[in-house]
Design a protein around this motif. Sequence first.
Motif, PDB file in Angstrom:
ATOM      1  N   CYS A   1      -3.893  -4.820   9.835  1.00  0.00           N
ATOM      2  CA  CYS A   1      -3.111  -3.615   9.556  1.00  0.00           C
ATOM      3  C   CYS A   1      -3.272  -3.170   8.103  1.00  0.00           C
ATOM      4  CB  CYS A   1      -1.651  -3.864   9.891  1.00  0.00           C
ATOM      5  SG  CYS A   1      -0.758  -2.371  10.327  1.00  0.00           S
ATOM      6  N   MET A   2      -3.781  -4.065   7.262  1.00  0.00           N
ATOM      7  CA  MET A   2      -4.040  -3.696   5.868  1.00  0.00           C
ATOM      8  C   MET A   2      -5.362  -2.943   5.749  1.00  0.00           C
ATOM      9  SD  MET A   2      -1.542  -4.989   3.985  1.00  0.00           S
ATOM     10  CE  MET A   2      -2.224  -5.095   2.333  1.00  0.00           C
ATOM     11  N   LYS A   3      -6.066  -2.729   6.884  1.00  0.00           N
ATOM     12  CA  LYS A   3      -7.393  -2.132   6.892  1.00  0.00           C
ATOM     13  C   LYS A   3      -8.342  -2.835   5.922  1.00  0.00           C
ATOM     14  CE  LYS A   3      -5.568   2.552   7.701  1.00  0.00           C
ATOM     15  NZ  LYS A   3      -5.429   2.574   9.138  1.00  0.00           N
ATOM     16  N   PRO A   4      -8.528  -4.127   6.135  1.00  0.00           N
ATOM     17  CA  PRO A   4      -9.363  -4.881   5.193  1.00  0.00           C
ATOM     18  C   PRO A   4     -10.845  -4.560   5.396  1.00  0.00           C
ATOM     19  CG  PRO A   4      -8.749  -6.275   7.023  1.00  0.00           C
ATOM     20  CD  PRO A   4      -8.048  -4.963   7.245  1.00  0.00           C
ATOM     21  N   GLU A   5     -11.615  -4.820   4.363  1.00  0.00           N
ATOM     22  CA  GLU A   5     -13.055  -4.613   4.492  1.00  0.00           C
ATOM     23  C   GLU A   5     -13.751  -5.883   4.943  1.00  0.00           C
ATOM     24  OE1 GLU A   5     -14.645  -2.808   0.990  1.00  0.00           O
ATOM     25  OE2 GLU A   5     -12.954  -1.408   0.898  1.00  0.00           O
ATOM     26  N   ILE A   6     -13.033  -6.999   4.845  1.00  0.00           N
ATOM     27  CA  ILE A   6     -13.593  -8.266   5.307  1.00  0.00           C
ATOM     28  C   ILE A   6     -12.440  -9.151   5.759  1.00  0.00           C
ATOM     29  CG2 ILE A   6     -13.518  -9.319   3.005  1.00  0.00           C
ATOM     30  CD1 ILE A   6     -16.159 -10.735   3.705  1.00  0.00           C
ATOM     31  N   MET A   7     -12.713  -9.970   6.789  1.00  0.00           N
ATOM     32  CA  MET A   7     -11.682 -10.896   7.253  1.00  0.00           C
ATOM     33  C   MET A   7     -12.159 -12.330   7.028  1.00  0.00           C
ATOM     34  SD  MET A   7      -8.991  -9.436   8.975  1.00  0.00           S
ATOM     35  CE  MET A   7      -8.558 -10.292  10.493  1.00  0.00           C
ATOM     36  N   LEU A   8     -11.261 -13.164   6.496  1.00  0.00           N
ATOM     37  CA  LEU A   8     -11.560 -14.584   6.338  1.00  0.00           C
ATOM     38  C   LEU A   8     -10.697 -15.358   7.327  1.00  0.00           C
ATOM     39  CD1 LEU A   8     -11.268 -14.731   2.432  1.00  0.00           C
ATOM     40  CD2 LEU A   8     -13.300 -14.179   3.779  1.00  0.00           C
ATOM     41  N   LEU A   9     -11.326 -16.092   8.233  1.00  0.00           N
ATOM     42  CA  LEU A   9     -10.556 -16.836   9.233  1.00  0.00           C
ATOM     43  C   LEU A   9     -10.742 -18.336   8.987  1.00  0.00           C
ATOM     44  CD1 LEU A   9     -11.466 -14.782  12.448  1.00  0.00           C
ATOM     45  CD2 LEU A   9      -9.790 -14.268  10.676  1.00  0.00           C
TER      46      LEU A   9
ATOM     47  N   GLN B   1       0.810  -1.215   0.000  1.00  0.00           N
ATOM     48  CA  GLN B   1       0.000   0.000   0.000  1.00  0.00           C
ATOM     49  C   GLN B   1       0.846   1.268   0.000  1.00  0.00           C
ATOM     50  OE1 GLN B   1      -2.305  -0.983   3.539  1.00  0.00           O
ATOM     51  NE2 GLN B   1      -3.974  -1.765   2.274  1.00  0.00           N
ATOM     52  N   HIS B   2       2.164   1.077   0.117  1.00  0.00           N
ATOM     53  CA  HIS B   2       3.106   2.205   0.085  1.00  0.00           C
ATOM     54  C   HIS B   2       2.697   3.311   1.046  1.00  0.00           C
ATOM     55  CE1 HIS B   2       4.963   0.309  -3.319  1.00  0.00           C
ATOM     56  NE2 HIS B   2       3.796   0.216  -3.898  1.00  0.00           N
ATOM     57  N   ARG B   3       2.263   2.901   2.229  1.00  0.00           N
ATOM     58  CA  ARG B   3       1.902   3.920   3.213  1.00  0.00           C
ATOM     59  C   ARG B   3       3.142   4.403   3.944  1.00  0.00           C
ATOM     60  NH1 ARG B   3      -2.538   0.347   5.840  1.00  0.00           N
ATOM     61  NH2 ARG B   3      -2.039   1.506   7.742  1.00  0.00           N
ATOM     62  N   ASN B   4       3.005   5.522   4.604  1.00  0.00           N
ATOM     63  CA  ASN B   4       4.116   6.117   5.338  1.00  0.00           C
ATOM     64  C   ASN B   4       4.606   5.162   6.432  1.00  0.00           C
ATOM     65  OD1 ASN B   4       5.082   7.596   7.856  1.00  0.00           O
ATOM     66  ND2 ASN B   4       5.292   9.164   6.265  1.00  0.00           N
ATOM     67  N   LYS B   5       5.914   4.938   6.446  1.00  0.00           N
ATOM     68  CA  LYS B   5       6.494   3.929   7.319  1.00  0.00           C
ATOM     69  C   LYS B   5       6.229   4.213   8.797  1.00  0.00           C
ATOM     70  CE  LYS B   5      10.312   0.837   6.684  1.00  0.00           C
ATOM     71  NZ  LYS B   5      11.574   0.540   6.068  1.00  0.00           N
TER      72      LYS B   5
END
Lengths: 260, 219, 227
Positions: free
Chosen positions: A160-168, A114-118
């Motif tokens: 931390c990827m700010k997902p919209e859905i989680m698959l467990l 995502q090339h977000r600020n470190k």
Amino acid sequence: MKINQKEIILEIDHLEKQYEERKILNQVSLQVKKGEVIVILGPSGCGKSTLLRCVNGLEEIQGGLVSFNGWNVHDNKNKIYEVRQKIGMVFQSYELFPHLTILQNVMLGPTKVQHRNKEEVKKEAIQLLERVGLSEKVNAYPRQLSGGQRQRVAIVRALCMKPEIMLLDEITAALDPEMVREVLDVVLELAKQGITMVIVTHEMAFAKAIADRIVFMDEGVILEETTPEQFFSNPSTDRARRFLSGFSYEKVKEEEKVAI
Amino acid sequence: MDLNVIQQYIPLYVEAAILTVRLAFFGILGATVVGLMCSLIQYYHFPILHRFVNGYVELSRNTPLLIQLFFLYFGLPKIGIVMQSETCAIVGLIFLGGSYMTEAFRSGFEAIPKIQEESGLCIGLKKWQVIIYILLPQAFLVSLPAFLANVIFLIKETSVFSVVALADLMYVAKDLIGLYYETEEALFLLVVSYLIILLPISILFTLVERRLKHVAIGN
Amino acid sequence: MWQSAIDVLFQGRNAIRLLEGLWVTIRIALISIALSILLGMLFGFLMKSERRLVRFLCKIYLEFIRIMPQLVLLFLVYFGLARTLQLNLSGESASILVFTLWGTAEMGDLFRGALESIPKHQYESGMALGFTNRQLYVQVILPQTIRRLLPQAMNLVTRMIKTTSLVVLIGVVEVVKVGQQIIEATRLTTPGTALVVYSVIFFLYFMICYPITRIAKRLEQSVEGGS
């Protein structure tokens, strides 16, 4: 119910998956709305894990459609990388990257994909790790952690990827019994925050507590889709009844014991 | 043994040793690059290409370097491919070492569970990013012992370079034995030279490997 | 031009001479391998000796043999022994001696490694069944050791066969030397011979080593699958 008015973020439509001749998934359809927690139950080999793997394009499919936020997951090879950023997945075997520290594990996706600020990511990662009680392990390597701790890190890595859905995918199946709780507590916490989840598990009590809807599968087909109350007290299929009875044991009575 | 004779010959050996080390360095570097590419081709099972790689690995592993060099140096010029001695030696070492490095790295890649790659994909990494951030670092750790063993093996293999008219350590020793009958001094210096080149490397590698065992990775 | 170069192979006794040369190579390899297997087993047990001094000496021997290029060892024995002991070894005897010294060290280390890789509970469950020490080794430990050892031992065999190519450098007349003679004899008339002859020798080595490598690989897989 309140979730009925919410938008559908994941739609699985007549999904077909087969290995050679064997049908793993047969005409599976399922809709997931924002904020919903769906628990998929079923005997091992029923196709529930494969279903999760199809959702983020780890498996090729032979028919039907998986659409996430209106994107056809299996349509565009390049789009899949974008889709996967929005879908967090946690595996049974945690699969942390053994050559990276806990913090590096969590930061890899946000910084490289995502090339977000470190600095920003680091702050957020540490916050998340704190919330699951691992603030002291930030610079440790995965091998120095217990199974339960590793699994909590794996959850944070996905979050931390700010997902919209989680698959467990059976995230507690490889854990010692006393570690199951610490991991499931984290998941319950996520549910309270309104994070959309699709969960495959064998923990019945947990399923009952967390699910908005239970999906019961066998041999690649969805047999029941209902509320947890309904499913656990009065399942509508025989197969589900037999499945549930497999989790209780009858007391061995003294008079039944054969004298040796 | 005559110490004066030894002293007199030392410069010859130093020069030869430098040549050996230089050629070994470039040969091993090339072999590592070839090995990495070939092992990736095998790991991802690229169509057609992986057949070439398999064929190359078998050819290279099942023939002696000496014959490979003879072929390159005396055979190929007959079809117009002429290489200088040094080029020929390096190409030969790369041809031989490439297959050994391929095997080393391949076993490293194979040791990584498929699901590691998948969990890389799951956080949105592209295929090449998975290779760089997930596969290579792990494969390298697993292959390191085999890689280091190959390095020593390839340095030892350079001892046949004299057949392509290179004045390496063996060449100097043979010259002194044949021309001046200084057998003992020549052999003594030969052994010492190889010990000076190989012993520190070997000890260093043992230490690295021992350390590696302590940090044995496991999920 | 190529036709004539290939024809050279079949002129007179050329093809037979090449095969005879190959036999010299193979003979050296076979004798050394046989000796190495026998002595290697002894050396393997020696490396597990109770006495520290014995283990230390074994280690020094193994490491020296390992670190020296085989060609250096050949030079040491062929030129060195001849000079210092006034012992005039033929090139072939010197080669067999060197390859046996080398093979014994490597084979011994493989044998030791295989012995040590047998898990302790194998010994224990053997003893629990009431085996004597001898029975334990013959019935339980050695069969497993050999199964584990075999693939690596066969790889060592191919390494030894490949390394026999070096003996041409101490003047043994074997396949490479014969090849060079043929090339030399036709240097002016058919210069293409060099390519043909070296290709042939290349493939002769390949055809000997490749099957052994294949079998070793298959054995390796079956050992992995079995354990």
